[in-house]
Design a protein around this motif. Structure first.
Motif, PDB file in Angstrom:
ATOM      1  N   PHE A 226      43.557  40.728  36.015  1.00 60.74           N
ATOM      2  CA  PHE A 226      42.828  40.969  34.769  1.00 60.74           C
ATOM      3  C   PHE A 226      43.122  42.370  34.225  1.00 60.74           C
ATOM      4  CE2 PHE A 226      38.966  42.239  32.428  1.00 60.74           C
ATOM      5  CZ  PHE A 226      38.946  41.240  31.466  1.00 60.74           C
ATOM      6  N   ARG A 227      43.109  43.367  35.106  1.00 61.34           N
ATOM      7  CA  ARG A 227      43.419  44.738  34.675  1.00 61.34           C
ATOM      8  C   ARG A 227      44.837  44.841  34.132  1.00 61.34           C
ATOM      9  NH1 ARG A 227      40.521  46.319  39.377  1.00 61.34           N
ATOM     10  NH2 ARG A 227      42.511  46.475  40.519  1.00 61.34           N
ATOM     11  N   ASP A 228      45.776  44.150  34.789  1.00 63.65           N
ATOM     12  CA  ASP A 228      47.162  44.224  34.339  1.00 63.65           C
ATOM     13  C   ASP A 228      47.325  43.558  32.976  1.00 63.65           C
ATOM     14  OD1 ASP A 228      49.883  45.094  35.142  1.00 63.65           O
ATOM     15  OD2 ASP A 228      50.335  42.970  34.899  1.00 63.65           O
ATOM     16  N   VAL A 229      46.631  42.448  32.753  1.00 64.89           N
ATOM     17  CA  VAL A 229      46.692  41.780  31.447  1.00 64.89           C
ATOM     18  C   VAL A 229      46.114  42.688  30.369  1.00 64.89           C
ATOM     19  CG1 VAL A 229      45.842  39.838  30.074  1.00 64.89           C
ATOM     20  CG2 VAL A 229      46.638  39.454  32.406  1.00 64.89           C
ATOM     21  N   LYS A 230      44.983  43.314  30.658  1.00 58.54           N
ATOM     22  CA  LYS A 230      44.354  44.210  29.686  1.00 58.54           C
ATOM     23  C   LYS A 230      45.245  45.428  29.413  1.00 58.54           C
ATOM     24  CE  LYS A 230      40.317  42.442  28.554  1.00 58.54           C
ATOM     25  NZ  LYS A 230      39.938  42.202  27.141  1.00 58.54           N
ATOM     26  N   THR A 231      45.895  45.924  30.442  1.00 62.80           N
ATOM     27  CA  THR A 231      46.823  47.041  30.247  1.00 62.80           C
ATOM     28  C   THR A 231      47.984  46.617  29.355  1.00 62.80           C
ATOM     29  OG1 THR A 231      46.280  47.981  32.409  1.00 62.80           O
ATOM     30  CG2 THR A 231      48.358  48.658  31.412  1.00 62.80           C
ATOM     31  N   PHE A 232      48.464  45.400  29.557  1.00 62.63           N
ATOM     32  CA  PHE A 232      49.562  44.881  28.752  1.00 62.63           C
ATOM     33  C   PHE A 232      49.146  44.725  27.290  1.00 62.63           C
ATOM     34  CE2 PHE A 232      51.760  41.235  26.854  1.00 62.63           C
ATOM     35  CZ  PHE A 232      53.088  41.601  27.033  1.00 62.63           C
ATOM     36  N   ILE A 233      47.946  44.197  27.053  1.00 56.31           N
ATOM     37  CA  ILE A 233      47.465  44.010  25.686  1.00 56.31           C
ATOM     38  C   ILE A 233      47.270  45.354  25.002  1.00 56.31           C
ATOM     39  CG2 ILE A 233      45.543  43.165  24.277  1.00 56.31           C
ATOM     40  CD1 ILE A 233      45.088  40.994  26.383  1.00 56.31           C
ATOM     41  N   ALA A 234      46.738  46.307  25.748  1.00 57.47           N
ATOM     42  CA  ALA A 234      46.494  47.676  25.235  1.00 57.47           C
ATOM     43  C   ALA A 234      45.640  47.621  23.971  1.00 57.47           C
ATOM     44  CB  ALA A 234      47.807  48.398  25.010  1.00 57.47           C
ATOM     45  N   ASP A 235      46.150  48.141  22.865  1.00 58.30           N
ATOM     46  CA  ASP A 235      45.373  48.237  21.633  1.00 58.30           C
ATOM     47  C   ASP A 235      45.446  46.980  20.767  1.00 58.30           C
ATOM     48  OD1 ASP A 235      44.663  50.817  22.321  1.00 58.30           O
ATOM     49  OD2 ASP A 235      46.395  51.704  21.291  1.00 58.30           O
ATOM     50  N   ALA A 236      46.227  45.999  21.180  1.00 55.84           N
ATOM     51  CA  ALA A 236      46.331  44.767  20.400  1.00 55.84           C
ATOM     52  C   ALA A 236      45.037  43.967  20.506  1.00 55.84           C
ATOM     53  CB  ALA A 236      47.503  43.930  20.896  1.00 55.84           C
ATOM     54  N   GLU A 237      44.771  43.124  19.522  1.00 53.93           N
ATOM     55  CA  GLU A 237      43.573  42.287  19.538  1.00 53.93           C
ATOM     56  C   GLU A 237      43.762  41.144  20.530  1.00 53.93           C
ATOM     57  OE1 GLU A 237      40.838  39.564  16.482  1.00 53.93           O
ATOM     58  OE2 GLU A 237      42.639  40.599  15.770  1.00 53.93           O
ATOM     59  N   GLN A 238      42.737  40.877  21.329  1.00 47.55           N
ATOM     60  CA  GLN A 238      42.809  39.765  22.272  1.00 47.55           C
ATOM     61  C   GLN A 238      42.791  38.459  21.502  1.00 47.55           C
ATOM     62  OE1 GLN A 238      40.123  39.986  25.656  1.00 47.55           O
ATOM     63  NE2 GLN A 238      40.058  37.752  25.847  1.00 47.55           N
ATOM     64  N   ALA A 239      43.851  37.665  21.652  1.00 46.71           N
ATOM     65  CA  ALA A 239      44.022  36.466  20.833  1.00 46.71           C
ATOM     66  C   ALA A 239      43.349  35.236  21.416  1.00 46.71           C
ATOM     67  CB  ALA A 239      45.512  36.193  20.628  1.00 46.71           C
ATOM     68  N   ASP A 240      43.116  35.214  22.724  1.00 43.38           N
ATOM     69  CA  ASP A 240      42.587  34.002  23.349  1.00 43.38           C
ATOM     70  C   ASP A 240      41.702  34.378  24.531  1.00 43.38           C
ATOM     71  OD1 ASP A 240      42.148  31.347  23.828  1.00 43.38           O
ATOM     72  OD2 ASP A 240      44.217  30.850  24.354  1.00 43.38           O
ATOM     73  N   ASP A 241      40.888  33.421  24.958  1.00 41.55           N
ATOM     74  CA  ASP A 241      40.041  33.627  26.126  1.00 41.55           C
ATOM     75  C   ASP A 241      40.914  33.815  27.375  1.00 41.55           C
ATOM     76  OD1 ASP A 241      38.019  33.051  24.327  1.00 41.55           O
ATOM     77  OD2 ASP A 241      37.839  30.963  24.975  1.00 41.55           O
ATOM     78  N   ILE A 242      40.456  34.668  28.270  1.00 41.41           N
ATOM     79  CA  ILE A 242      41.157  34.913  29.532  1.00 41.41           C
ATOM     80  C   ILE A 242      40.259  34.438  30.673  1.00 41.41           C
ATOM     81  CG2 ILE A 242      42.073  36.683  31.087  1.00 41.41           C
ATOM     82  CD1 ILE A 242      42.687  38.372  28.603  1.00 41.41           C
ATOM     83  N   THR A 243      40.746  33.454  31.422  1.00 40.04           N
ATOM     84  CA  THR A 243      39.926  32.867  32.485  1.00 40.04           C
ATOM     85  C   THR A 243      40.778  32.653  33.729  1.00 40.04           C
ATOM     86  OG1 THR A 243      38.572  31.711  30.846  1.00 40.04           O
ATOM     87  CG2 THR A 243      38.432  30.940  33.116  1.00 40.04           C
ATOM     88  N   MET A 244      40.232  33.001  34.886  1.00 39.47           N
ATOM     89  CA  MET A 244      40.918  32.810  36.163  1.00 39.47           C
ATOM     90  C   MET A 244      39.916  32.409  37.248  1.00 39.47           C
ATOM     91  SD  MET A 244      43.588  36.040  36.332  1.00 39.47           S
ATOM     92  CE  MET A 244      42.462  37.195  35.519  1.00 39.47           C
ATOM     93  N   LEU A 245      40.418  31.647  38.197  1.00 39.82           N
ATOM     94  CA  LEU A 245      39.635  31.280  39.390  1.00 39.82           C
ATOM     95  C   LEU A 245      40.563  31.341  40.586  1.00 39.82           C
ATOM     96  CD1 LEU A 245      37.103  28.378  39.842  1.00 39.82           C
ATOM     97  CD2 LEU A 245      38.964  28.675  41.485  1.00 39.82           C
ATOM     98  N   ALA A 246      40.159  32.084  41.606  1.00 42.58           N
ATOM     99  CA  ALA A 246      40.957  32.196  42.833  1.00 42.58           C
ATOM    100  C   ALA A 246      40.150  31.666  44.015  1.00 42.58           C
ATOM    101  CB  ALA A 246      41.359  33.647  43.077  1.00 42.58           C
ATOM    102  N   LEU A 247      40.835  30.903  44.853  1.00 44.38           N
ATOM    103  CA  LEU A 247      40.217  30.312  46.044  1.00 44.38           C
ATOM    104  C   LEU A 247      41.097  30.609  47.243  1.00 44.38           C
ATOM    105  CD1 LEU A 247      38.233  28.251  47.492  1.00 44.38           C
ATOM    106  CD2 LEU A 247      39.945  26.518  46.899  1.00 44.38           C
ATOM    107  N   GLN A 248      40.497  31.125  48.303  1.00 47.34           N
ATOM    108  CA  GLN A 248      41.233  31.436  49.521  1.00 47.34           C
ATOM    109  C   GLN A 248      40.625  30.700  50.713  1.00 47.34           C
ATOM    110  OE1 GLN A 248      40.985  35.466  51.472  1.00 47.34           O
ATOM    111  NE2 GLN A 248      43.169  35.512  51.001  1.00 47.34           N
ATOM    112  N   VAL A 249      41.499  30.094  51.515  1.00 45.59           N
ATOM    113  CA  VAL A 249      41.050  29.431  52.747  1.00 45.59           C
ATOM    114  C   VAL A 249      40.897  30.490  53.815  1.00 45.59           C
ATOM    115  CG1 VAL A 249      41.598  27.713  54.502  1.00 45.59           C
ATOM    116  CG2 VAL A 249      42.222  27.291  52.113  1.00 45.59           C
ATOM    117  N   VAL A 250      39.709  30.610  54.362  1.00 44.16           N
ATOM    118  CA  VAL A 250      39.409  31.656  55.335  1.00 44.16           C
ATOM    119  C   VAL A 250      39.320  31.099  56.743  1.00 44.16           C
ATOM    120  CG1 VAL A 250      37.764  33.453  56.008  1.00 44.16           C
ATOM    121  CG2 VAL A 250      38.185  32.984  53.582  1.00 44.16           C
ATOM    122  N   GLY A 251      38.744  29.909  56.897  1.00 41.61           N
ATOM    123  CA  GLY A 251      38.564  29.311  58.219  1.00 41.61           C
ATOM    124  C   GLY A 251      39.836  28.674  58.733  1.00 41.61           C
ATOM    125  N   GLU A 252      39.756  28.148  59.919  1.00 45.60           N
ATOM    126  CA  GLU A 252      40.931  27.502  60.528  1.00 45.60           C
ATOM    127  C   GLU A 252      41.283  26.229  59.758  1.00 45.60           C
ATOM    128  OE1 GLU A 252      42.758  28.606  62.764  1.00 45.60           O
ATOM    129  OE2 GLU A 252      41.597  30.332  63.456  1.00 45.60           O
TER     130      GLU A 252
END
Length: 252
Positions: A226-252
């Motif tokens: 998210f930070r990298d995307v915002k850095t890339f956009i910089a001063d430009a207007e955000q054109a679309d919604d930004i959504t992410m979901l991350a899932l990590q398997v922790v157990g065996e």
């Protein structure tokens, strides 16, 4: 004019609060489950948006999760987003696979769809005990799978977006996740984010960023991208919604 504008802004803020209230935002969401870790973020380009994510336990062994992107923006998209979440939760169950769930959702969304709106949608069910993972992609951006420091896509698509074609039947794909595997689901607001020169963030930069930050928890991964995307956009207007979901398997 000022009073009218303030009233409209106030109503949109209330609409945003209502919309955000139907999306899970408490992390960690399941303190009693240490088999997996999950984190998600949504940043709308306007007061209300059409992106969505969702996750919930079907039973003690199965986690359902999904991400979607509604056509259009603003209030119409936000309403269709809410309409999409209702059948997603209602049709999901351990007795049916994600393909069957999306088939039924498509029937609901196609009925009386006079505005011809649609939603790209990725839905999956993970057996948190065994790692068995089944998913269906209805025209959505292919998620990324991070395994042993390598990044690959899940390229399979099982049909068009929901709400487009009636009587569409969706199949599903099966894989197995192992300890340490991380899935990153995202909408095109990430890869199609534009800078002031109208250049796209792109899939290559996303994969590179994910690879640089794939050794931590889902929250750290999502926030880094998210930070990298915002850095890339910089001063430009955000054109679309930004959504992410991350899932990590922790157990065996």
């Amino acid at each position: 004019s000022t009073r009218a504008r303030e009233r409209i802004e106030g109503e949109l803020n209330v609409a945003r609060d209502i919309q955000m209230s139907i999306i899970p935002k408490l992390f960690p969401p399941f303190p009693d489950h240490d088999e997996f870790d999950i984190y998600a973020i949504i940043d709308t380009a306007r007061e209300v948006g059409g992106d969505l994510y969702d996750f919930f336990m079907l039973d003690d062994d199965h986690l359902a999760f999904a991400i979607g992107d509604v056509s259009g923006k603003g209030v119409p998209a936000s309403l269709f987003m809410a309409v999409t979440l209702t059948p997603s939760r209602a049709k999901n169950g351990t007795g049916s696979c994600p393909g069957e769930t999306l088939t039924q959702m498509n029937d609901v969304l196609c009925a009386d769809n006079e505005m011809m709106m649609f939603v790209t949608f990725f839905a999956a069910v993970l057996n948190i005990r065994t790692g068995a993972f089944e998913y269906t992609n209805a025209g959505h951006n292919p998620p990324l799978l991070v395994r042993d420091g390598n990044v690959e896509t899940l390229p399979e698509r099982h049909g068009t977006a929901l709400g487009v074609l009636e009587d569409q039947s969706f199949s599903s794909q099966k894989r197995e996740l192992k300890r340490g595997d991380t899935l990153l689901l995202f909408t095109d607001g990430v890869t199609e984010a534009m800078d002031s020169q109208a250049a796209f963030y792109g899939e290559d930069r996303l994969e590179y960023t994910v690879k640089q930050h794939c050794d931590g928890k889902p929250e750290a991964l999502v926030k880094s991208v998210f930070r990298d995307v915002k850095t890339f956009i910089a001063d430009a207007e955000q054109a679309d919604d930004i959504t992410m979901l991350a899932l990590q398997v922790v157990g065996e």
